[in-house]
Write a protein that holds these residues in place. Structure first.
Motif, PDB file in Angstrom:
ATOM      1  N   ARG A 100      -9.417  -0.408  13.718  1.00 41.23           N
ATOM      2  CA  ARG A 100      -9.823  -1.076  12.474  1.00 41.23           C
ATOM      3  C   ARG A 100     -10.990  -0.369  11.798  1.00 41.23           C
ATOM      4  O   ARG A 100     -11.252  -0.611  10.623  1.00 41.23           O
ATOM      5  CB  ARG A 100     -10.259  -2.512  12.778  1.00 41.23           C
ATOM      6  CG  ARG A 100      -9.116  -3.391  13.152  1.00 41.23           C
ATOM      7  CD  ARG A 100      -9.610  -4.717  13.690  1.00 41.23           C
ATOM      8  NE  ARG A 100      -8.507  -5.660  13.687  1.00 41.23           N
ATOM      9  CZ  ARG A 100      -8.171  -6.396  12.644  1.00 41.23           C
ATOM     10  NH1 ARG A 100      -8.879  -6.316  11.537  1.00 41.23           N
ATOM     11  NH2 ARG A 100      -7.148  -7.206  12.687  1.00 41.23           N
ATOM     12  N   HIS A 104      -8.995   3.120   6.136  1.00 37.72           N
ATOM     13  CA  HIS A 104      -8.383   1.897   5.623  1.00 37.72           C
ATOM     14  C   HIS A 104      -6.897   1.869   5.970  1.00 37.72           C
ATOM     15  O   HIS A 104      -6.291   2.885   6.291  1.00 37.72           O
ATOM     16  CB  HIS A 104      -8.568   1.821   4.111  1.00 37.72           C
ATOM     17  CG  HIS A 104      -9.984   1.563   3.703  1.00 37.72           C
ATOM     18  ND1 HIS A 104     -10.612   0.365   3.923  1.00 37.72           N
ATOM     19  CD2 HIS A 104     -10.906   2.365   3.114  1.00 37.72           C
ATOM     20  CE1 HIS A 104     -11.855   0.427   3.467  1.00 37.72           C
ATOM     21  NE2 HIS A 104     -12.058   1.627   2.975  1.00 37.72           N
ATOM     22  N   ARG A 108      -4.299   4.636   7.483  1.00 28.94           N
ATOM     23  CA  ARG A 108      -3.833   4.518   8.871  1.00 28.94           C
ATOM     24  C   ARG A 108      -2.312   4.544   8.990  1.00 28.94           C
ATOM     25  O   ARG A 108      -1.776   4.726  10.065  1.00 28.94           O
ATOM     26  CB  ARG A 108      -4.399   3.229   9.498  1.00 28.94           C
ATOM     27  CG  ARG A 108      -5.926   3.192   9.510  1.00 28.94           C
ATOM     28  CD  ARG A 108      -6.474   2.167  10.469  1.00 28.94           C
ATOM     29  NE  ARG A 108      -6.244   0.795  10.072  1.00 28.94           N
ATOM     30  CZ  ARG A 108      -7.127   0.016   9.433  1.00 28.94           C
ATOM     31  NH1 ARG A 108      -8.314   0.507   9.094  1.00 28.94           N
ATOM     32  NH2 ARG A 108      -6.834  -1.226   9.135  1.00 28.94           N
ATOM     33  N   ALA A 191     -17.559  -0.620   4.257  1.00 28.55           N
ATOM     34  CA  ALA A 191     -16.311  -0.835   4.996  1.00 28.55           C
ATOM     35  C   ALA A 191     -15.421   0.401   4.902  1.00 28.55           C
ATOM     36  O   ALA A 191     -15.196   0.928   3.822  1.00 28.55           O
ATOM     37  CB  ALA A 191     -15.583  -2.049   4.435  1.00 28.55           C
TER      38      ALA A 191
ATOM     39  N   SER B 705     -16.900  -2.000  -1.921  1.00 26.62           N
ATOM     40  CA  SER B 705     -15.529  -2.499  -1.788  1.00 26.62           C
ATOM     41  C   SER B 705     -15.616  -4.011  -1.643  1.00 26.62           C
ATOM     42  O   SER B 705     -16.701  -4.597  -1.664  1.00 26.62           O
ATOM     43  CB  SER B 705     -14.845  -1.876  -0.569  1.00 26.62           C
ATOM     44  OG  SER B 705     -15.258  -2.532   0.614  1.00 26.62           O
ATOM     45  N   LEU B 706     -14.459  -4.630  -1.496  1.00 27.91           N
ATOM     46  CA  LEU B 706     -14.418  -6.080  -1.300  1.00 27.91           C
ATOM     47  C   LEU B 706     -15.354  -6.531  -0.173  1.00 27.91           C
ATOM     48  O   LEU B 706     -15.998  -7.576  -0.269  1.00 27.91           O
ATOM     49  CB  LEU B 706     -12.970  -6.484  -0.987  1.00 27.91           C
ATOM     50  CG  LEU B 706     -12.722  -7.882  -0.481  1.00 27.91           C
ATOM     51  CD1 LEU B 706     -13.207  -8.922  -1.468  1.00 27.91           C
ATOM     52  CD2 LEU B 706     -11.235  -8.067  -0.219  1.00 27.91           C
ATOM     53  N   ARG B 707     -15.445  -5.740   0.890  1.00 30.40           N
ATOM     54  CA  ARG B 707     -16.264  -6.127   2.037  1.00 30.40           C
ATOM     55  C   ARG B 707     -17.761  -6.122   1.709  1.00 30.40           C
ATOM     56  O   ARG B 707     -18.553  -6.736   2.408  1.00 30.40           O
ATOM     57  CB  ARG B 707     -15.992  -5.209   3.227  1.00 30.40           C
ATOM     58  CG  ARG B 707     -14.753  -5.597   4.005  1.00 30.40           C
ATOM     59  CD  ARG B 707     -14.902  -7.003   4.566  1.00 30.40           C
ATOM     60  NE  ARG B 707     -13.845  -7.349   5.517  1.00 30.40           N
ATOM     61  CZ  ARG B 707     -13.581  -8.613   5.890  1.00 30.40           C
ATOM     62  NH1 ARG B 707     -14.268  -9.618   5.375  1.00 30.40           N
ATOM     63  NH2 ARG B 707     -12.630  -8.845   6.748  1.00 30.40           N
ATOM     64  N   GLU B 708     -18.143  -5.420   0.652  1.00 33.26           N
ATOM     65  CA  GLU B 708     -19.554  -5.416   0.251  1.00 33.26           C
ATOM     66  C   GLU B 708     -19.806  -6.393  -0.889  1.00 33.26           C
ATOM     67  O   GLU B 708     -20.904  -6.429  -1.446  1.00 33.26           O
ATOM     68  CB  GLU B 708     -19.976  -4.013  -0.190  1.00 33.26           C
ATOM     69  CG  GLU B 708     -20.136  -3.018   0.949  1.00 33.26           C
ATOM     70  CD  GLU B 708     -18.819  -2.599   1.564  1.00 33.26           C
ATOM     71  OE1 GLU B 708     -18.714  -2.583   2.803  1.00 33.26           O
ATOM     72  OE2 GLU B 708     -17.862  -2.307   0.819  1.00 33.26           O
TER      73      GLU B 708
ATOM     74  N   GLU C 126      -8.639 -12.993   7.320  1.00 34.08           N
ATOM     75  CA  GLU C 126      -9.587 -11.913   7.629  1.00 34.08           C
ATOM     76  C   GLU C 126      -8.900 -10.553   7.552  1.00 34.08           C
ATOM     77  O   GLU C 126      -9.455  -9.592   7.021  1.00 34.08           O
ATOM     78  CB  GLU C 126     -10.205 -12.116   9.021  1.00 34.08           C
ATOM     79  CG  GLU C 126     -11.430 -12.989   9.017  1.00 34.08           C
ATOM     80  CD  GLU C 126     -12.525 -12.491   8.066  1.00 34.08           C
ATOM     81  OE1 GLU C 126     -12.964 -11.333   8.210  1.00 34.08           O
ATOM     82  OE2 GLU C 126     -12.927 -13.259   7.166  1.00 34.08           O
ATOM     83  N   ASP C 127      -7.695 -10.490   8.100  1.00 34.11           N
ATOM     84  CA  ASP C 127      -6.952  -9.229   8.044  1.00 34.11           C
ATOM     85  C   ASP C 127      -6.631  -8.867   6.600  1.00 34.11           C
ATOM     86  O   ASP C 127      -6.697  -7.701   6.206  1.00 34.11           O
ATOM     87  CB  ASP C 127      -5.648  -9.332   8.847  1.00 34.11           C
ATOM     88  CG  ASP C 127      -5.919  -9.300  10.345  1.00 34.11           C
ATOM     89  OD1 ASP C 127      -7.043  -8.943  10.742  1.00 34.11           O
ATOM     90  OD2 ASP C 127      -4.996  -9.640  11.119  1.00 34.11           O
ATOM     91  N   LEU C 129      -8.361  -9.655   3.942  1.00 35.36           N
ATOM     92  CA  LEU C 129      -9.576  -9.165   3.290  1.00 35.36           C
ATOM     93  C   LEU C 129      -9.874  -7.731   3.718  1.00 35.36           C
ATOM     94  O   LEU C 129     -10.278  -6.900   2.904  1.00 35.36           O
ATOM     95  CB  LEU C 129     -10.765 -10.073   3.627  1.00 35.36           C
ATOM     96  CG  LEU C 129     -10.684 -11.511   3.099  1.00 35.36           C
ATOM     97  CD1 LEU C 129     -11.916 -12.294   3.514  1.00 35.36           C
ATOM     98  CD2 LEU C 129     -10.534 -11.540   1.590  1.00 35.36           C
ATOM     99  N   ASP C 130      -9.656  -7.454   5.001  1.00 35.39           N
ATOM    100  CA  ASP C 130      -9.848  -6.088   5.488  1.00 35.39           C
ATOM    101  C   ASP C 130      -8.961  -5.121   4.709  1.00 35.39           C
ATOM    102  O   ASP C 130      -9.401  -4.053   4.282  1.00 35.39           O
ATOM    103  CB  ASP C 130      -9.474  -5.999   6.975  1.00 35.39           C
ATOM    104  CG  ASP C 130     -10.707  -5.952   7.848  1.00 35.39           C
ATOM    105  OD1 ASP C 130     -11.808  -5.766   7.314  1.00 35.39           O
ATOM    106  OD2 ASP C 130     -10.542  -6.116   9.077  1.00 35.39           O
ATOM    107  N   LEU C 132      -7.486  -5.554   1.793  1.00 37.40           N
ATOM    108  CA  LEU C 132      -7.815  -5.456   0.363  1.00 37.40           C
ATOM    109  C   LEU C 132      -9.096  -4.653   0.129  1.00 37.40           C
ATOM    110  O   LEU C 132      -9.371  -4.235  -0.990  1.00 37.40           O
ATOM    111  CB  LEU C 132      -7.937  -6.854  -0.257  1.00 37.40           C
ATOM    112  CG  LEU C 132      -6.623  -7.632  -0.358  1.00 37.40           C
ATOM    113  CD1 LEU C 132      -6.873  -9.028  -0.926  1.00 37.40           C
ATOM    114  CD2 LEU C 132      -5.594  -6.892  -1.201  1.00 37.40           C
ATOM    115  N   SER C 133      -9.879  -4.451   1.162  1.00 43.65           N
ATOM    116  CA  SER C 133     -11.071  -3.611   0.988  1.00 43.65           C
ATOM    117  C   SER C 133     -10.695  -2.127   0.998  1.00 43.65           C
ATOM    118  O   SER C 133     -11.556  -1.268   0.882  1.00 43.65           O
ATOM    119  CB  SER C 133     -12.119  -3.915   2.060  1.00 43.65           C
ATOM    120  OG  SER C 133     -11.723  -3.382   3.296  1.00 43.65           O
ATOM    121  N   VAL C 146      -8.859 -11.355  -4.844  1.00 40.33           N
ATOM    122  CA  VAL C 146      -8.599 -12.090  -3.603  1.00 40.33           C
ATOM    123  C   VAL C 146      -7.879 -13.406  -3.909  1.00 40.33           C
ATOM    124  O   VAL C 146      -6.889 -13.753  -3.252  1.00 40.33           O
ATOM    125  CB  VAL C 146      -9.917 -12.348  -2.846  1.00 40.33           C
ATOM    126  CG1 VAL C 146      -9.677 -13.230  -1.631  1.00 40.33           C
ATOM    127  CG2 VAL C 146     -10.556 -11.030  -2.432  1.00 40.33           C
TER     128      VAL C 146
END
Lengths: 285, 783, 159
Positions: A100, A104, A108, A191, B705-708, C126-127, C129-130, C132-133, C146
């Motif tokens: 993970r 991204h 992957r 990320a 990104s979305l995570r930030e 959660e996956d 969101l991961d 989509l980042s 989202v």
């Protein structure tokens, strides 16, 4: 940002692939697997191979299987293959948690485990994994086949023991004993970004104390490596804050961190301390 | 005005822009191709500063598919990229950028040669083979460094600018306390997802030169091109395509725009240039990099007596189309929403050997808000006053509006804050955020060892500056409405906004309104979309024109229906009696047919009167600026082990005057806010000592990104509609980003227990970790 | 050196028999040789995700593949999402939730989300969101993207 011209080859068998590679290697020929690192490098024209030998159509290289006590990972096995545990037990879970952190999801789908090893980016999660878990690499060429241990395979920044005419056909990870616990911790600024530092910890427990400790650090020095000082600080100690702190301090003291314009050596050393502690705690919890 | 059925102002309707964008039918500049087009590739300097000794293009000229290779000599008759007319500053003219470098290169990325080839791959091959020999010159990488030589007899300090009013020396002499801060904002930029692009096309049959790929200010750019290329205004036109984000950066004229036009004429083929991302990160306008030495004088209660700020503005290698606008905006907005009796700002406007700088969303204001709000936090800390209370003591009161800030310098326009209840918004924001309870909660968490804190950024935005914009509206025989504007769309929802304003005023469904923008050949004037003025200026003009069309329609219908005009209304495109919507009626389409040129119009009987149809052109003129205002509130948590900052909560409270489409305004505020977080925490154009840019990929220039991106809480208020235009409009484009750096800095200072510690943006984890170490060293014994 | 290759790409069900240089990226070939310009290029080095398309069922960066590698592959792009005049649930959701402003990144986000939701309709939040980042947007701040994807995912599950 358009790649320079190259000649494209698409062999169907390993024999064809290594024969082609032998032919074009002296003329700056390279292997194209997932391409997720190579193609951007070509787009920036930092790499301009004259030939690309595309191994995506080579029979059998996409195999991922348990061979006795080893996990065999073919040259074309994608990162995405590890999204779900590939083997029962903690190793499968570990690999699916590490994967993970690799770029991204769409990357992957194409990028490969072996490609990461062959690329030998200091920030590669799989390089750290292979080194910490004593993986081995199989290199094939028209001259024959040889097996190289991970620590010897990765020689430096973007440098491996592979000869120009050698194809990395497979990597193998030994399956650790059932009781082995793992903890992986990575720090990146964003990320999916490159690791600024990362730590992989593994250990077993015997009679309540740590046994077979492994503590690998990646993204910090020119290549990932295990830190014997930290492992010594863990061996035979009961798991807990005291031992973990000692290992964390030992790891931070032992590394000789790289420096770049955004990251001082000092800061990377701090990160090693933090990540070591967290990886060990994560393995324990 | 209009019946409820056609009330569109204030409704969150779906956007008219969306269908082509979600289906792939949209046409961005890279999607457009003309038969026979050539592709341009620019050869750029890899040195930050040097004398060009030679440029060898001989190999490139012989390469397959190459049609021409140009250096400065080939376009010696073309002058440097000019300032926009309204940015004229004589003293800065020697610092303008030549289209291709002449004599010297001044930053890594400076265009030196241009290759024209049949294919972009071939053009890049040829560009690589051009050899530029440069004798390196001393490199200036910071505006802090002593000024050097720009050219013989001309220094790199292009200007020293002053803004002042009041007796600043007396203010400091009488102060209870004086607080001095040394503050820096980092270099970052808009980085739209679409890189720049331009296609030059010369139509010899019509003697027409066209630039495709324009954005932001099409008419201003046309004016500049007319001057630079010496063509008649009717012989050069610019055309907007779909535009993939602008943020102030895109749509200014750059060397590449000039190159494709000149090449299209001289090579006789359309010339297309699409910037790549690496070029974008080296060559498109950057911004924000300033170093402030700011002082504030306060009385014993924390009331500001004066602000004195000397700052160093890093302009980069050349002065681009905006002249010194960003530095000027910084100086004008330092005092923000506060009553500051005396003020002095001195700006050292300095050239460096880095990418040139210009406007980026909230130009000068993100910077000045950071400086001002750092001062406010410092006053609060110094005097032991709550940070909200200290702000309230200094805010300009609602009953002081309009509030004029008049500068001593005759060339600096007054700032007339048009309307606002600043303290009211601060109260509303603090209540919505739960500020009081939050403080208690954060104290508790800090006592438990967490590094958490809250911060505030309060600001006045500015927008809707005039002087004039207009719009043409015509209704066709089907009753569909066409609005022609000189506006521009950068993705902000311009078409929908204009359609809503028109629909409301005219009484039609907004989906029947087609909005044209960005084509200088369709309307001879236009203000474009910059400095958040499109909604105010063009929107007000659309309102005027729509009301004119409405009046024409009602007058015509009065005759057609034999009913007094004041008894008629327009409802969903049909003129009806107010008292009997189901009675006799006539549609706008019917009226348009009746009023069409050549038709027998009502009361005319005689076709051919030259009626323009059901159409009107309306204008809106103002000499004033509208000043929306906002409050940003942030809560952050710092990871002690890594220095990483997590934004737990963020609120944007903003008074927009009047919200045309709340959904789109919220979109602007949230998007701007995340961009601001980028500049506060992640994004920075770093250069090494040789002036080499270190962030030329998106792996190095860290766009969130979305995570930030945390969930942003938005509070939109309409408490202070502008008195300066009939709809009370202000603007929303920059209110999401303005105060982010300030609020995050305050929150991080609060978290580490040293509110004044944060002196610099962005707050990268390494820098935060340094701050933590300093704080630990200052108070040993803390965990 | 500059030998060209005869390949066939199948894009949204239509076969394109073309001759291309090996170095041409899939993204460039989709856009130029095949004229499907809905797939955009934002960085050409694999970071921004604007060029995301679905190749043989997997969402990938089309700037990081060469078109020659896709000879015979089935490729889907934004142009193929709608069913005639009927927008795909994700397209509909993006419009309803204001999940786009300039729209440049939108095709990439749509193909990423479609690719994932078709493979894993029950994917955890959660996956999601991961994943989509993976792509960058500079206008929206992501919140509405989202919302739109969550709404469409729920609708796609109901179908």
């Amino acid at each position: 940002m358009k790649p320079a011209a190259f000649e494209y080859h698409a062999p169907k068998t390993i024999a064809e692939a290594v024969a082609l590679l032998a032919e074009v290697a002296p003329d700056d020929g390279r292997i194209l697997a997932g391409g997720q690192s190579l193609v951007p490098t070509m787009a920036f024209r930092l790499a301009r191979p004259a030939h690309l030998v595309d191994i995506n159509g080579v029979d059998g290289l996409d195999r991922l299987y348990l061979d006795g006590n080893e996990l065999s990972i073919g040259a074309c096995v994608r990162h995405a293959a590890f999204h779900r545990p590939v083997v029962d037990g903690r190793l499968g879970l570990l690999l699916s948690s590490i994967v993970r952190h690799i770029a991204h999801y769409p990357i992957r789908q194409r990028g490969t485990f072996c490609g990461s090893l062959a690329q030998a980016d200091p920030a590669s999660e799989w390089c750290l994994t292979a080194v910490t878990l004593d993986g081995t690499m199989t290199a094939k060429s028209v001259r024959g086949s040889r097996t190289i241990g991970a620590q010897d395979f990765i020689e430096g920044i973007m440098t491996t023991a592979l000869a120009d005419d050698e194809l990395l056909t497979e990597a193998r990870l030994p399956i650790p004993p059932d009781d082995t616990r793992f903890g992986f911790c990575e720090f990146n600024r964003i990320a999916g970004g490159f690791a600024v530092a990362m730590v992989l910890a593994a250990y077993g427990l015997k009679d309540g104390v740590i046994t077979r400790p492994r503590l690998g650090v990646g993204g910090v020095e020119e290549r990932p490596r295990r830190i014997p000082e930290a492992e010594q600080a863990l061996e035979g100690r009961s798991p807990g804050a005291q031992a973990f702190r000692a290992a964390s301090a030992a790891a931070a003291g032992a590394v000789d961190p790289m420096e770049d314009i955004n990251t001082s050596a000092d800061y990377r050393r701090d990160l090693v301390a933090t990540l070591t502690l967290r990886a060990l705690e994560s393995a324990w919890s | 005005m209009a019946a409820d059925k056609t009330a569109y102002l204030g409704r969150s309707v779906e956007r008219l822009e969306d269908p082509p964008l979600v289906t792939g039918a949209a046409r961005f500049v890279a999607d457009i191709s003309f038969p026979g087009q050539l592709h341009m590739r620019v050869v750029r300097s890899s040195y930050a500063h040097g004398e060009i000794i030679s440029i060898d293009t001989s190999e490139a000229r012989l390469m397959p598919g190459v049609v021409a290779v140009w250096t400065a000599e080939d376009i010696a008759d073309i002058g440097p990229v000019d300032f926009r007319a309204d940015r004229a500053a004589e003293g800065l003219k020697p610092y303008r950028q030549p289209v291709l470098a002449k004599g010297r290169v001044r930053y890594v990325g400076d265009p030196v040669a241009a290759v024209f080839a049949e294919d972009p791959y071939l053009a890049e091959d040829a560009a690589e083979s051009v050899v530029i020999e440069v004798e390196e010159l001393p490199v200036i990488v910071s505006a802090d460094d002593p000024p050097g030589e720009f050219a013989a007899g001309r220094g790199t300090e292009a200007a020293v600018m002053h803004h002042s009013y009041g007796d600043i020396d007396a203010a400091f002499a009488n102060a209870e306390r004086v607080i001095a801060l040394d503050l820096r904002t980092g270099r970052h930029s808009g980085v739209p997802m679409e890189t720049r692009g331009a296609i030059g096309r010369y139509d010899a049959a019509k003697d027409m030169l066209e630039l495709h790929g324009a954005a932001k200010v099409p008419h201003r750019n046309q004016e500049t091109l007319v001057r630079m290329l010496g063509r008649d205004p009717s012989r050069v036109h610019v055309h907007e395509c779909h535009v993939g984000g602008g943020f102030g950066v895109r749509g200014e004229l750059y060397p590449e725009d000039i190159l494709v036009l000149v090449a299209a004429m001289r090579l006789g083929r359309p010339v297309k240039w699409i910037e790549d991302r690496q070029e974008h990160l080296m060559c498109a306008n950057q911004g924000r990099e300033q170093h402030h030495l700011a002082r504030v004088a306060v009385d014993a209660e924390g009331r500001i007596l004066g602000i004195d700020d000397e700052f160093f503005h890093d302009q980069g290698g050349y002065v681009r189309t905006h002249g010194s606008n960003v530095a000027n905006r910084t100086m004008c907005t330092i005092t923000g929403p506060y009553r500051v009796p005396a003020f002095r700002a001195v700006c050292h406007f300095r050239l460096t050997n880095k990418t040139p700088c210009a406007t980026y969303r909230a130009p000068g204001r993100y910077e000045s808000t950071f400086v001002r709000e750092r001062l406010m936090d410092a006053i609060a800390t110094e005097l032991g006053i709550d940070p909200i209370e200290v702000r309230k003591r200094n805010l300009i009161a609602a009953d002081e509006m309009p509030y004029t800030i008049a500068f001593d310098e005759p060339h600096v326009s007054d700032m007339v804050l048009d309307s606002g209840d600043y303290a009211g918004l601060l109260d509303k924001a603090a209540a919505a955020f739960g500020w009081e309870a939050l403080r208690v909660e954060l104290d508790r968490r800090r006592a438990d060892g967490e590094l958490v804190g809250a911060g505030i950024g309060m600001f006045v935005e500015e927008g809707g500056r005039g002087p004039t914009d207009g719009a043409r509206i015509a209704v066709d025989a089907n009753g569909d409405v066409e609005v022609i504007t000189g506006g521009a769309s950068l993705g902000q929802g311009f078409e929908t906004t204009m359609a809503q304003i028109c629909a409301e005023a005219l009484g039609v469904d907004y989906r029947r309104v087609r909005v044209i923008h960005g084509h200088t050949d369709l309307i001879p004037y236009g203000i474009g979309a910059h400095a958040t003025r499109a909604t105010v200026m063009t929107g007000s003009a659309v309102n005027v024109a729509a009301l004119m069309v409405r009046e024409i329609a009602i007058d015509a219908a009065a005759e057609m229906l034999q009913t007094p005009a004041d008894e008629l209304d327009i409802n969903d495109g049909t003129v009806v009696r107010r008292d009997g919507p189901t009675g006799p009626s006539v549609t706008l389409g019917e009226i348009a047919r009746r009023l069409a040129p050549g038709a027998a119009g009502p009361g005319q009987g005689d076709p051919g009167q030259g009626n323009p149809g059901l159409a009107a052109e309306g204008f809106f003129t103002t000499k004033d600026t509208v000043f929306p205002y906002g409050v940003h509130l942030a809560v952050v948590r710092i990871d002690r082990g890594t220095g990483q900052v997590a934004v737990e909560r963020f609120m944007v409270a903003y008074d927009v005057g009047r919200a045309v489409n709340p959904m789109m305004i919220e979109g602007q505020l949230v998007g701007g806010c995340i961009q601001g977080l980028g500049g506060a925490l992640y994004e920075e154009f770093v250069y090494d000592e040789e002036g080499q840019p270190m962030a030329v990929t998106l792996a190095d220039y860290l766009v969130p990104s979305l995570r930030e991106a945390p969930d942003i809480e938005v509070l939109i208020t309409e408490d202070a509609p502008s008195p300066l235009n009939p709809l009370g409009l202000k603007s929303a484009g920059e209110g999401g980003i303005n105060g982010v750096g300030a609020a995050i800095a305050g929150a991080i200072g609060d978290a580490i227990g040293d509110p004044g510690a944060v002196r610099r943006l962005p707050l990268t984890p390494g820098r935060v970790r340094d701050l933590l170490r300093q704080a630990d060293a200052a108070s040993p014994g803390t965990p | 050196m500059n030998g060209k290759h005869d390949i066939t790409l199948t894009i949204n069900g239509q076969a394109y028999a073309i001759r291309v240089e090996a170095r041409r990226t899939l993204a460039d070939v989709i856009r130029e040789e095949c004229g499907q310009t809905g797939t955009h290029l934002g960085c050409e080095h694999g970071v921004c995700g604007t060029c995301t398309v679905i190749v043989d069922g997997a969402p990938v960066r089309s700037c990081l593949m060469f078109a020659v590698q896709c000879d015979g592959a089935k490729i889907r792009t934004v142009e193929g999402l709608a069913d005639g005049e009927e927008p795909h649930p994700l397209q509909r959701a993006f419009m309803e939730h204001h999940a786009l402003q300039c729209g440049f990144c939108t095709p990439g986000f749509l193909m990423l989300a479609v690719g994932v939701l078709e493979r894993e309709p029950d994917i955890g939040d959660e996956d999601l969101l991961d994943i989509l980042s993976s792509n960058l947007c500079r206008c929206t701040g992501y919140a509405n993207i989202v919302k739109a994807v969550r709404a469409a995912a729920a609708q796609m599950r109901r179908r």
